[in-house]
Design a protein around this motif. Sequence first.
Motif, PDB file in Angstrom:
ATOM      1  N   ARG A   1      39.946 -32.923  73.486  1.00 49.16           N
ATOM      2  CA  ARG A   1      38.795 -32.625  72.636  1.00 49.16           C
ATOM      3  C   ARG A   1      37.818 -33.802  72.635  1.00 49.16           C
ATOM      4  NH1 ARG A   1      40.622 -32.228  67.515  1.00 49.16           N
ATOM      5  NH2 ARG A   1      38.752 -31.182  66.802  1.00 49.16           N
TER       6      ARG A   1
ATOM      7  N   PRO B   1      35.175 -40.379  56.996  1.00 47.33           N
ATOM      8  CA  PRO B   1      35.187 -40.485  58.460  1.00 47.33           C
ATOM      9  C   PRO B   1      34.195 -41.556  58.936  1.00 47.33           C
ATOM     10  CG  PRO B   1      33.859 -38.613  57.805  1.00 47.33           C
ATOM     11  CD  PRO B   1      34.411 -39.223  56.538  1.00 47.33           C
TER      12      PRO B   1
ATOM     13  N   ILE C   1      33.888 -33.421  74.106  1.00 43.93           N
ATOM     14  CA  ILE C   1      32.675 -33.696  73.333  1.00 43.93           C
ATOM     15  C   ILE C   1      31.893 -34.854  73.947  1.00 43.93           C
ATOM     16  CG2 ILE C   1      33.440 -35.355  71.565  1.00 43.93           C
ATOM     17  CD1 ILE C   1      32.246 -33.334  69.488  1.00 43.93           C
TER      18      ILE C   1
ATOM     19  N   SER D   1      41.518 -41.579  62.168  1.00 42.75           N
ATOM     20  CA  SER D   1      42.774 -41.269  62.860  1.00 42.75           C
ATOM     21  C   SER D   1      42.488 -40.733  64.261  1.00 42.75           C
ATOM     22  CB  SER D   1      43.568 -40.245  62.053  1.00 42.75           C
ATOM     23  OG  SER D   1      42.801 -39.088  61.845  1.00 42.75           O
ATOM     24  N   GLU D   2      41.337 -40.059  64.421  1.00 42.64           N
ATOM     25  CA  GLU D   2      40.967 -39.579  65.757  1.00 42.64           C
ATOM     26  C   GLU D   2      40.406 -40.727  66.593  1.00 42.64           C
ATOM     27  OE1 GLU D   2      39.401 -35.133  64.980  1.00 42.64           O
ATOM     28  OE2 GLU D   2      38.469 -36.630  63.729  1.00 42.64           O
TER      29      GLU D   2
ATOM     30  N   PHE E   1      30.042 -34.167  57.243  1.00 42.38           N
ATOM     31  CA  PHE E   1      30.462 -35.562  57.399  1.00 42.38           C
ATOM     32  C   PHE E   1      30.626 -36.218  56.024  1.00 42.38           C
ATOM     33  CE2 PHE E   1      29.216 -40.059  57.559  1.00 42.38           C
ATOM     34  CZ  PHE E   1      30.083 -40.561  58.512  1.00 42.38           C
TER      35      PHE E   1
ATOM     36  N   GLY F   1      35.930 -31.648  56.685  1.00 46.17           N
ATOM     37  CA  GLY F   1      34.536 -31.411  56.351  1.00 46.17           C
ATOM     38  C   GLY F   1      33.998 -30.075  56.845  1.00 46.17           C
ATOM     39  N   ARG F   2      34.600 -29.545  57.901  1.00 43.91           N
ATOM     40  CA  ARG F   2      34.101 -28.275  58.418  1.00 43.91           C
ATOM     41  C   ARG F   2      34.289 -27.137  57.431  1.00 43.91           C
ATOM     42  NH1 ARG F   2      34.519 -27.609  64.752  1.00 43.91           N
ATOM     43  NH2 ARG F   2      34.327 -29.776  65.316  1.00 43.91           N
TER      44      ARG F   2
ATOM     45  N   ARG G   1      25.817 -32.987  58.780  1.00 38.94           N
ATOM     46  CA  ARG G   1      25.874 -34.240  58.018  1.00 38.94           C
ATOM     47  C   ARG G   1      26.531 -34.019  56.663  1.00 38.94           C
ATOM     48  NH1 ARG G   1      22.214 -34.521  61.906  1.00 38.94           N
ATOM     49  NH2 ARG G   1      21.847 -36.572  62.766  1.00 38.94           N
TER      50      ARG G   1
ATOM     51  N   LEU H   1      25.242 -38.545  68.472  1.00 36.87           N
ATOM     52  CA  LEU H   1      25.920 -39.103  67.308  1.00 36.87           C
ATOM     53  C   LEU H   1      27.130 -38.232  67.012  1.00 36.87           C
ATOM     54  CD1 LEU H   1      25.712 -41.282  65.076  1.00 36.87           C
ATOM     55  CD2 LEU H   1      24.427 -39.632  63.712  1.00 36.87           C
ATOM     56  N   ILE H   2      28.317 -38.823  67.072  1.00 31.90           N
ATOM     57  CA  ILE H   2      29.545 -38.050  66.898  1.00 31.90           C
ATOM     58  C   ILE H   2      30.250 -38.518  65.627  1.00 31.90           C
ATOM     59  CG2 ILE H   2      31.679 -37.262  68.017  1.00 31.90           C
ATOM     60  CD1 ILE H   2      29.556 -36.862  70.000  1.00 31.90           C
ATOM     61  N   ALA H   3      30.664 -37.544  64.792  1.00 28.07           N
ATOM     62  CA  ALA H   3      31.429 -37.869  63.586  1.00 28.07           C
ATOM     63  C   ALA H   3      32.892 -37.566  63.846  1.00 28.07           C
ATOM     64  CB  ALA H   3      30.916 -37.043  62.411  1.00 28.07           C
ATOM     65  N   LEU H   4      33.747 -38.480  63.438  1.00 27.45           N
ATOM     66  CA  LEU H   4      35.179 -38.245  63.615  1.00 27.45           C
ATOM     67  C   LEU H   4      35.971 -39.038  62.580  1.00 27.45           C
ATOM     68  CD1 LEU H   4      36.334 -40.042  66.922  1.00 27.45           C
ATOM     69  CD2 LEU H   4      34.387 -40.697  65.562  1.00 27.45           C
ATOM     70  N   ARG H   5      37.192 -38.626  62.355  1.00 25.84           N
ATOM     71  CA  ARG H   5      38.038 -39.370  61.425  1.00 25.84           C
ATOM     72  C   ARG H   5      38.585 -40.600  62.119  1.00 25.84           C
ATOM     73  NH1 ARG H   5      41.149 -34.942  57.764  1.00 25.84           N
ATOM     74  NH2 ARG H   5      39.304 -34.346  56.584  1.00 25.84           N
TER      75      ARG H   5
ATOM     76  N   THR I   1      41.537 -32.498  61.324  1.00 24.15           N
ATOM     77  CA  THR I   1      40.634 -33.355  62.090  1.00 24.15           C
ATOM     78  C   THR I   1      39.178 -33.008  61.788  1.00 24.15           C
ATOM     79  OG1 THR I   1      40.588 -31.822  63.924  1.00 24.15           O
ATOM     80  CG2 THR I   1      42.279 -33.523  63.995  1.00 24.15           C
ATOM     81  N   LEU I   2      38.279 -33.832  62.268  1.00 26.78           N
ATOM     82  CA  LEU I   2      36.857 -33.546  62.042  1.00 26.78           C
ATOM     83  C   LEU I   2      36.163 -33.339  63.398  1.00 26.78           C
ATOM     84  CD1 LEU I   2      34.570 -33.329  59.922  1.00 26.78           C
ATOM     85  CD2 LEU I   2      34.183 -35.756  60.229  1.00 26.78           C
ATOM     86  N   LEU I   3      35.834 -34.441  64.065  1.00 28.70           N
ATOM     87  CA  LEU I   3      35.219 -34.414  65.401  1.00 28.70           C
ATOM     88  C   LEU I   3      34.091 -33.395  65.553  1.00 28.70           C
ATOM     89  CD1 LEU I   3      35.488 -36.032  67.941  1.00 28.70           C
ATOM     90  CD2 LEU I   3      36.950 -34.271  68.902  1.00 28.70           C
ATOM     91  N   ILE I   4      32.919 -33.724  65.025  1.00 27.43           N
ATOM     92  CA  ILE I   4      31.751 -32.883  65.257  1.00 27.43           C
ATOM     93  C   ILE I   4      30.596 -33.749  65.720  1.00 27.43           C
ATOM     94  CG2 ILE I   4      32.070 -30.836  63.812  1.00 27.43           C
ATOM     95  CD1 ILE I   4      30.670 -32.328  61.565  1.00 27.43           C
ATOM     96  N   GLU I   5      29.700 -33.122  66.462  1.00 32.70           N
ATOM     97  CA  GLU I   5      28.504 -33.809  66.885  1.00 32.70           C
ATOM     98  C   GLU I   5      27.453 -33.627  65.796  1.00 32.70           C
ATOM     99  OE1 GLU I   5      27.548 -32.848  70.870  1.00 32.70           O
ATOM    100  OE2 GLU I   5      25.649 -33.937  70.828  1.00 32.70           O
ATOM    101  N   LEU I   6      26.757 -34.705  65.427  1.00 35.83           N
ATOM    102  CA  LEU I   6      25.687 -34.588  64.446  1.00 35.83           C
ATOM    103  C   LEU I   6      24.380 -34.445  65.219  1.00 35.83           C
ATOM    104  CD1 LEU I   6      26.844 -37.396  61.968  1.00 35.83           C
ATOM    105  CD2 LEU I   6      27.463 -34.982  61.981  1.00 35.83           C
TER     106      LEU I   6
END
Lengths: 84, 625
Positions: free
Chosen positions: A35, A59, A39, A74-75, B329, B342-343, B326, A68-72, B442-447
């Motif tokens: 994943r 996060p 991305i 832990s990831e 986030f 967050g999703r 956002r 711009l990527i948001a992640l925790r 998990t989160l992992l998103i593109e802003l």
Amino acid sequence: MIQDSQTPITLRDLAKHEKAVICGFDLSDAELVTRLREIGFAEGDPVEALHFGLFGRNPMSVRLNGALIALRRSEAQAILVKAL
Amino acid sequence: MGDSAISSAATADVNEVSARLALLGAPNCGKTSLFNALTGGRAKVANYPGVTVEYRKGKFALPNGQGIELLDLPGVYGDCGHSMDERVAIDAVRGNLEGERRPDGLIFMMDASHITTHLHNVLQAKNYGLPMVLVLNMMDMAARDGIDIDVNQLEALLGIPVISCVAVRASGRAHLLDFLQDWAGDVLHGSAAKPEPEADTLKDLQAKARQITGGAVSRIEQAETFTQRIDKIVLHPVFGILILAGLLVFMFQAVYWWSGPFMDAIEGGFAWLQGRVDAILPNGWVKSLISDGIIAGVGSVLIFLPQIVILFAFILLLEASGYMARAAFLVDTLMAKVGLNGRAFIPLLSSFACAIPGIMAARTIEQERDRLTTILIAPLMTCAARWPVYIMIIGAFIPNTKVGVLGLQGLVAFGLVVVGIVFAMIMAFIFKRTLMKGAKSTLLIELPSYKMPVFKDYLMGLWERAKIFINRAGRIILPASIIIWFLASYPTKDDGIAGTFAGMIGGVIEPILKPIGFNLEIAISLIPGMAAREVVVGALATIYALDSEAIDGPIREVLQNSWSLPTALAFLAWFVFAPQCLSTLAIMKKETNGWKWPLFAFAYLFGLAYVAAGLTYHTARAFGL
């Protein structure tokens, strides 16, 4: 502990506005690495930690090749980087 | 029924000679804008979450008359399909989507600014083996961000056609339309070139992608983009959350304040209609069915259309501008405390309008256990259907006094909303530690970069949501109203409600509800309330109107004289949890493939509602209220 700049650390260890280059992935969670790669995280890419959440600095968001990527955190721990 | 029926209906009149092309690409790359611009928005959609979830289909003709059938697929990065909506996109491209033919060719769309991060996804898509063209969207924005792409060089290195495009402008699409005139014909006749297969590990694909961008893309690092400047405040750990909270407060105020005049107008319209029917039709069951059954029943639901439209007006604006990711986030830090991510914010926010779009929007959540948890707690968000109940009971029993600058009635209503949210978080916490244990969230998103929403796309999105709400009034509320009318009118209503079928059924449940302070009338009203929570208001009005022993007058006065304060408070507490909503349970069954989770949701909500109402009733009595 004094960190030698050549020793790999992980993305989660970066401070705000700290820049680094991705040097590999922690393969213990293969699906997570898939994943992360999908991305856009890849070896050799420059990254910069930009924003952190309110609690436990979680996060976090990182700038990656103009995205711009948001992640925790832990990831983020699965991404090995070399600080610049 | 419903969703799949809607999307398959779109194919019924599809021209035999149309080439079928699918729009594939990452989220937020502008697929939907291009789709709307090409098809004029004449699409069949099966769905209404805040994001594109199933897929949309539309038809258009190229300048040379060649017909195209276009599929707008959910945004996807790779070919693994981590979430439900990603799987829809990948299944469609592979030809595994039930009832849907495999597309003849792929239009791979990419936000040109993100060419470096996403190019390996293009290489990966070549492995689908379908003729493919890469469309670089938002070339103007990329240039502004200092990204220069040599399209010819890129085409040579990728081995597939590459077209630059600005999807939201007619001049920006001209080049693409020109290209499609020849290509679509070739695709249809099987003479379009199929791409050479690429490596199959992501690592190799990324390495090749970096080589290609090295040869065809040059980037001048910008000092600071517009998006980065805004994000300094909007994503700030403290100010960001304050801004979000302010936005939400404003949004809820607007939903309940701005909708007033429209709701009055709709109410007036139905009252006028009822008056006309009463004047024209002779007395008898036909008149009663149309006036008391159909018009009153459907009217009592359509009155919420303004609130639904205003709420979605905000949600779509937040979505289209790039803010919603956002918000996810910002709240993730809180959601993490209860084990969600967050999703889940978008589904839960949608649930304030109605749990149905909320539950469907949960499809974007990748972890199945997180998705299930979100679905289970979605009904605890105060949906629009609870407001008429709150407004009626609070208006009748809570004094209209002030506490400081705030009205007491408003505070009580706000308190009920907060109790719902708090319990949603508590239940999520419990579910994630028991039933849904083990999954790491998990989160992992593109802003995405901030964008000015395209007005036409925005209005189309809003209309789609309104249309589905109206359809629901026709499909569920209309038949329910007819059934309620029948149950509350036969076999005889000479002795008031007790002699009707509704009264008989109510008599059976009354003993169960008596310990929590509910009377026969409440028990009866909860049965039709299964169709939709707001029906309870109309049902209570009908029941007391038909009851010869009850006093005449507006429902508020009738309730003040028939209910004790503890009963009224218990009724409010019940509605915070209010398990009874068949549509919610039906959509849960559809989204979880079985009755297990909807039955579980009903049981836990019923338990909470029962205990909360009972505690409220007996506490209030103990305090002598």
